[in-house]
Design a protein around this motif. Structure first.
Motif, PDB file in Angstrom:
ATOM      1  N   MET A  78       0.842  -1.206   0.000  1.00  0.00           N
ATOM      2  CA  MET A  78       0.000   0.000   0.000  1.00  0.00           C
ATOM      3  C   MET A  78       0.877   1.256   0.000  1.00  0.00           C
ATOM      4  SD  MET A  78      -3.146   0.949  -0.048  1.00  0.00           S
ATOM      5  CE  MET A  78      -3.977   2.522   0.074  1.00  0.00           C
ATOM      6  N   HIS A  79       1.943   1.227   0.775  1.00  0.00           N
ATOM      7  CA  HIS A  79       2.886   2.342   0.848  1.00  0.00           C
ATOM      8  C   HIS A  79       3.459   2.636  -0.535  1.00  0.00           C
ATOM      9  CE1 HIS A  79       6.168   4.835   2.245  1.00  0.00           C
ATOM     10  NE2 HIS A  79       5.789   4.700   3.503  1.00  0.00           N
ATOM     11  N   SER A  80       3.858   1.575  -1.239  1.00  0.00           N
ATOM     12  CA  SER A  80       4.434   1.721  -2.579  1.00  0.00           C
ATOM     13  C   SER A  80       3.407   2.296  -3.555  1.00  0.00           C
ATOM     14  CB  SER A  80       4.931   0.356  -3.077  1.00  0.00           C
ATOM     15  OG  SER A  80       5.477   0.455  -4.365  1.00  0.00           O
ATOM     16  N   THR A  81       2.157   1.846  -3.436  1.00  0.00           N
ATOM     17  CA  THR A  81       1.084   2.339  -4.311  1.00  0.00           C
ATOM     18  C   THR A  81       0.833   3.826  -4.093  1.00  0.00           C
ATOM     19  OG1 THR A  81       0.032   0.158  -4.237  1.00  0.00           O
ATOM     20  CG2 THR A  81      -1.321   1.986  -5.017  1.00  0.00           C
ATOM     21  N   ILE A  82       0.873   4.260  -2.837  1.00  0.00           N
ATOM     22  CA  ILE A  82       0.656   5.677  -2.524  1.00  0.00           C
ATOM     23  C   ILE A  82       1.790   6.526  -3.106  1.00  0.00           C
ATOM     24  CG2 ILE A  82       0.508   7.386  -0.655  1.00  0.00           C
ATOM     25  CD1 ILE A  82      -0.820   5.125   1.034  1.00  0.00           C
ATOM     26  N   LEU A  83       3.019   6.038  -2.990  1.00  0.00           N
ATOM     27  CA  LEU A  83       4.164   6.770  -3.557  1.00  0.00           C
ATOM     28  C   LEU A  83       4.037   6.893  -5.075  1.00  0.00           C
ATOM     29  CD1 LEU A  83       7.184   5.394  -1.488  1.00  0.00           C
ATOM     30  CD2 LEU A  83       6.128   7.642  -1.316  1.00  0.00           C
ATOM     31  N   LEU A 173       6.876  -7.749  -9.623  1.00  0.00           N
ATOM     32  CA  LEU A 173       5.685  -7.396 -10.401  1.00  0.00           C
ATOM     33  C   LEU A 173       4.986  -6.179  -9.810  1.00  0.00           C
ATOM     34  CD1 LEU A 173       3.818  -8.157 -12.767  1.00  0.00           C
ATOM     35  CD2 LEU A 173       2.525  -9.581 -11.175  1.00  0.00           C
ATOM     36  N   VAL A 174       4.689  -6.221  -8.513  1.00  0.00           N
ATOM     37  CA  VAL A 174       3.943  -5.128  -7.874  1.00  0.00           C
ATOM     38  C   VAL A 174       4.851  -3.919  -7.641  1.00  0.00           C
ATOM     39  CG1 VAL A 174       2.524  -4.474  -5.900  1.00  0.00           C
ATOM     40  CG2 VAL A 174       2.410  -6.808  -6.777  1.00  0.00           C
ATOM     41  N   THR A 175       5.908  -4.101  -6.840  1.00  0.00           N
ATOM     42  CA  THR A 175       6.817  -2.992  -6.543  1.00  0.00           C
ATOM     43  C   THR A 175       7.548  -2.534  -7.802  1.00  0.00           C
ATOM     44  OG1 THR A 175       7.142  -3.964  -4.349  1.00  0.00           O
ATOM     45  CG2 THR A 175       8.649  -2.205  -4.997  1.00  0.00           C
ATOM     46  N   GLY A 176       7.928  -3.490  -8.657  1.00  0.00           N
ATOM     47  CA  GLY A 176       8.622  -3.145  -9.899  1.00  0.00           C
ATOM     48  C   GLY A 176       7.768  -2.288 -10.814  1.00  0.00           C
ATOM     49  N   LEU A 177       6.476  -2.614 -10.932  1.00  0.00           N
ATOM     50  CA  LEU A 177       5.566  -1.809 -11.758  1.00  0.00           C
ATOM     51  C   LEU A 177       5.378  -0.413 -11.174  1.00  0.00           C
ATOM     52  CD1 LEU A 177       2.775  -4.305 -12.890  1.00  0.00           C
ATOM     53  CD2 LEU A 177       4.322  -3.018 -14.358  1.00  0.00           C
ATOM     54  N   ASP A 178       5.272  -0.341  -9.835  1.00  0.00           N
ATOM     55  CA  ASP A 178       5.150   0.971  -9.188  1.00  0.00           C
ATOM     56  C   ASP A 178       6.376   1.831  -9.503  1.00  0.00           C
ATOM     57  OD1 ASP A 178       2.742   0.260  -8.102  1.00  0.00           O
ATOM     58  OD2 ASP A 178       3.526  -0.200  -6.102  1.00  0.00           O
ATOM     59  N   LEU A 179       7.548   1.235  -9.393  1.00  0.00           N
ATOM     60  CA  LEU A 179       8.784   1.969  -9.687  1.00  0.00           C
ATOM     61  C   LEU A 179       8.871   2.379 -11.156  1.00  0.00           C
ATOM     62  CD1 LEU A 179      11.379  -0.032  -7.561  1.00  0.00           C
ATOM     63  CD2 LEU A 179      10.869   2.396  -7.334  1.00  0.00           C
ATOM     64  N   MET A 180       8.354   1.521 -12.030  1.00  0.00           N
ATOM     65  CA  MET A 180       8.366   1.836 -13.453  1.00  0.00           C
ATOM     66  C   MET A 180       7.478   3.044 -13.752  1.00  0.00           C
ATOM     67  SD  MET A 180       7.456  -0.651 -16.672  1.00  0.00           S
ATOM     68  CE  MET A 180       5.681  -0.458 -16.515  1.00  0.00           C
ATOM     69  N   VAL A 215      11.418  11.068   0.211  1.00  0.00           N
ATOM     70  CA  VAL A 215      10.581  10.045   0.853  1.00  0.00           C
ATOM     71  C   VAL A 215      10.734   8.707   0.132  1.00  0.00           C
ATOM     72  CG1 VAL A 215       8.174   9.341   1.244  1.00  0.00           C
ATOM     73  CG2 VAL A 215       8.920  11.637   1.877  1.00  0.00           C
ATOM     74  N   MET A 216      10.787   8.732  -1.197  1.00  0.00           N
ATOM     75  CA  MET A 216      10.973   7.491  -1.965  1.00  0.00           C
ATOM     76  C   MET A 216      12.316   6.842  -1.638  1.00  0.00           C
ATOM     77  SD  MET A 216       9.378   7.870  -5.752  1.00  0.00           S
ATOM     78  CE  MET A 216      10.507   9.164  -6.255  1.00  0.00           C
ATOM     79  N   LEU A 217      13.362   7.651  -1.509  1.00  0.00           N
ATOM     80  CA  LEU A 217      14.688   7.115  -1.200  1.00  0.00           C
ATOM     81  C   LEU A 217      14.717   6.465   0.181  1.00  0.00           C
ATOM     82  CD1 LEU A 217      17.005   9.937  -2.618  1.00  0.00           C
ATOM     83  CD2 LEU A 217      16.719   7.624  -3.527  1.00  0.00           C
ATOM     84  N   THR A 218      14.037   7.080   1.164  1.00  0.00           N
ATOM     85  CA  THR A 218      14.017   6.512   2.515  1.00  0.00           C
ATOM     86  C   THR A 218      13.207   5.222   2.578  1.00  0.00           C
ATOM     87  OG1 THR A 218      12.069   7.795   3.207  1.00  0.00           O
ATOM     88  CG2 THR A 218      14.232   8.777   3.610  1.00  0.00           C
ATOM     89  N   THR A 221      14.996   2.324  -0.989  1.00  0.00           N
ATOM     90  CA  THR A 221      16.398   1.896  -0.872  1.00  0.00           C
ATOM     91  C   THR A 221      16.586   0.826   0.209  1.00  0.00           C
ATOM     92  OG1 THR A 221      17.092   4.089  -1.624  1.00  0.00           O
ATOM     93  CG2 THR A 221      18.780   2.678  -0.636  1.00  0.00           C
ATOM     94  N   PRO A 222      16.192   1.095   1.476  1.00  0.00           N
ATOM     95  CA  PRO A 222      16.364   0.035   2.477  1.00  0.00           C
ATOM     96  C   PRO A 222      15.411  -1.145   2.264  1.00  0.00           C
ATOM     97  CG  PRO A 222      15.222   1.916   3.436  1.00  0.00           C
ATOM     98  CD  PRO A 222      15.655   2.326   2.073  1.00  0.00           C
ATOM     99  N   GLY A 223      14.200  -0.872   1.741  1.00  0.00           N
ATOM    100  CA  GLY A 223      13.220  -1.936   1.535  1.00  0.00           C
ATOM    101  C   GLY A 223      13.688  -2.970   0.527  1.00  0.00           C
TER     102      GLY A 223
END
Length: 278
Positions: A78-83, A173-180, A215-218, A221-223
């Motif tokens: 959910m956090h990734s989707t909001i970002l 798939l999920v986080t990768g698509l969000d980042l894309m 905020v994305m870097l914090t 990156t660690p995630g």
């Protein structure tokens, strides 16, 4: 202390945005969603972890462990989707400023938030279900302060290939698509900024994105480092994994309100109005 500070900061943020009518905008609504996600994700782990360290309460029920292994990854997705939605918000604000109010209404942001929640639940629900099919033999000690799905799977005496593959599917798939989509949004933003003629316009446009980038870097990156080392790197000491995972749940919720409070003038003024009064 990190947990308490982060909790107070995010609750203060929610309070100020709720009280101030001028802050009832899509950007601050997304910021409130982010704050709620951070409060719930850290609260789902930290109090239980403190019980281990302070009171030596090291046991957890099977249902409690499965619940934790569902909610924590769900809040992470959910956090990734909001970002990702915040990146789209910045894209519209810079590339289509005249249509911003019609494209991103508060009602539409709420709908996007609900869709993100549904997506998170659907993708994460199989994780605890896959854990229930695993046999657990003599070793029932989870070498962690919380029930991370892959950590719980590793203490099983059965085949965890499906669990590991599905975890990677979620990651890529999920986080990768969000980042894309985030990268695409910022690519279009940079393209729009380069077309601007004045340096003042450049500075203003970049300044609106700085907080979101920090905020994305914090978060990412660690995630990503933690998820990948858990699966592919065997040389990291166990206590290193545990400390890193706990700090990952504590530091972003503490830093994010500060980042937005410092970088967003409108929010900073309203926060000062209440904090100075107190």
């Amino acid at each position: 202390m990190f947990y308490i500070i982060g909790l107070l900061e995010n609750l203060m943020l929610l309070f100020v945005v709720n009280k101030e009518q001028i802050l009832h905008k899509p950007m601050y609504l997304l910021l409130c969603m982010l704050a709620l996600t951070e409060i719930t994700s850290s609260t789902s782990v930290v109090p239980r972890a403190l019980c281990i360290f302070w009171f030596n309460l090291k046991t957890i029920t099977v249902h409690g462990c499965l619940t934790q292994s569902f909610f924590l990854p769900m809040f992470t997705v959910m956090h990734s989707t909001i970002l990702m939605t915040m990146a789209f918000d910045r894209y519209v604000a810079i590339c289509n400023p005249l249509r911003y109010a019609t494209i991103l209404t508060n009602a539409r942001i709420v709908k996007l938030g609900l869709l993100g929640l549904i997506k998170s639940v659907l993708f994460i629900l199989p994780l605890p279900l896959l854990l229930t099919r695993l046999p657990f033999c003599a070793n029932r000690i989870i070498p962690h302060t919380h029930c991370d799905p892959i950590t719980v799977a590793k203490i099983s005496c059965g085949d965890i290939t499906v669990n590991s593959i599905y975890g990677l599917v979620i990651l890529f798939l999920v986080t990768g698509l969000d980042l894309m989509f985030i990268a695409l949004s910022y690519g279009l933003i940079i393209k729009a900024i380069l077309r601007m003629s004045s340096n003042e316009a450049h500075h203003k446009a970049l300044n609106t994105c700085t907080a979101h980038i920090c905020v994305m870097l914090t978060y990412y990156t660690p995630g990503l480092f933690y998820c990948l080392t858990q699966r592919f790197v065997q040389d990291v000491a166990l206590h290193g994994h545990v400390i890193f995972a706990d700090l990952y749940l504590l530091i972003p919720p503490m830093l994010n309100p500060i980042i937005y409070g410092v970088k967003t003038k409108e929010l900073r003024e309203k926060l000062c109005k209440y904090t100075c009064r107190w």
